[in-house]
Design a protein around this motif. Structure first.
Motif, PDB file in Angstrom:
ATOM      1  N   ASN A  39       0.828  -1.207   0.000  1.00  0.00           N
ATOM      2  CA  ASN A  39       0.000   0.000   0.000  1.00  0.00           C
ATOM      3  C   ASN A  39       0.866   1.262   0.000  1.00  0.00           C
ATOM      4  OD1 ASN A  39      -2.376   1.511   0.046  1.00  0.00           O
ATOM      5  ND2 ASN A  39      -2.368   1.605   2.271  1.00  0.00           N
ATOM      6  N   LEU A  40       1.958   1.260   0.753  1.00  0.00           N
ATOM      7  CA  LEU A  40       2.859   2.418   0.755  1.00  0.00           C
ATOM      8  C   LEU A  40       3.494   2.615  -0.612  1.00  0.00           C
ATOM      9  CD1 LEU A  40       4.620   2.021   4.214  1.00  0.00           C
ATOM     10  CD2 LEU A  40       3.143   3.901   3.505  1.00  0.00           C
ATOM     11  N   LEU A  41       3.912   1.529  -1.240  1.00  0.00           N
ATOM     12  CA  LEU A  41       4.499   1.622  -2.579  1.00  0.00           C
ATOM     13  C   LEU A  41       3.476   2.139  -3.575  1.00  0.00           C
ATOM     14  CD1 LEU A  41       6.927   1.095  -4.400  1.00  0.00           C
ATOM     15  CD2 LEU A  41       6.093  -1.240  -4.677  1.00  0.00           C
ATOM     16  N   GLN A  42       2.276   1.585  -3.537  1.00  0.00           N
ATOM     17  CA  GLN A  42       1.205   2.011  -4.441  1.00  0.00           C
ATOM     18  C   GLN A  42       0.871   3.487  -4.246  1.00  0.00           C
ATOM     19  OE1 GLN A  42      -2.567   3.474  -4.808  1.00  0.00           O
ATOM     20  NE2 GLN A  42      -2.304   2.368  -2.927  1.00  0.00           N
ATOM     21  N   SER A  43       0.797   3.935  -2.996  1.00  0.00           N
ATOM     22  CA  SER A  43       0.443   5.336  -2.753  1.00  0.00           C
ATOM     23  C   SER A  43       1.562   6.286  -3.169  1.00  0.00           C
ATOM     24  CB  SER A  43       0.059   5.555  -1.292  1.00  0.00           C
ATOM     25  OG  SER A  43       1.167   5.385  -0.450  1.00  0.00           O
TER      26      SER A  43
END
Length: 67
Positions: A39-43
């Motif tokens: 999720n951090l990478l995607q955001s």
């Protein structure tokens, strides 16, 4: 506390909690750590972060990363 710090604090807390649960309960809790990382990478790529939307609705002021 601004929006950016709140998102990072939430991600760090969930990651540490997941690592603790993986040690004490079951290694399957590491999937939660992987989910947080993804999720951090995607955001970082898209700029879309559900946690940022929730924190913004709760009244936290914007930082530089999430507007």
């Amino acid at each position: 506390m601004n929006l950016d710090r709140a998102v990072l604090a939430l991600a760090g807390t969930i990651t540490l909690l997941s690592a603790l649960l993986a040690t004490l309960v079951s290694p399957w809790w590491l999937l939660l750590t992987a989910f947080v990382g993804i999720n951090l990478l995607q955001s970082s790529i898209t700029g879309f972060c559900p946690a940022a939307i929730i924190f913004k609705a709760l009244g936290l002021r914007s930082g530089c990363a999430f507007r």
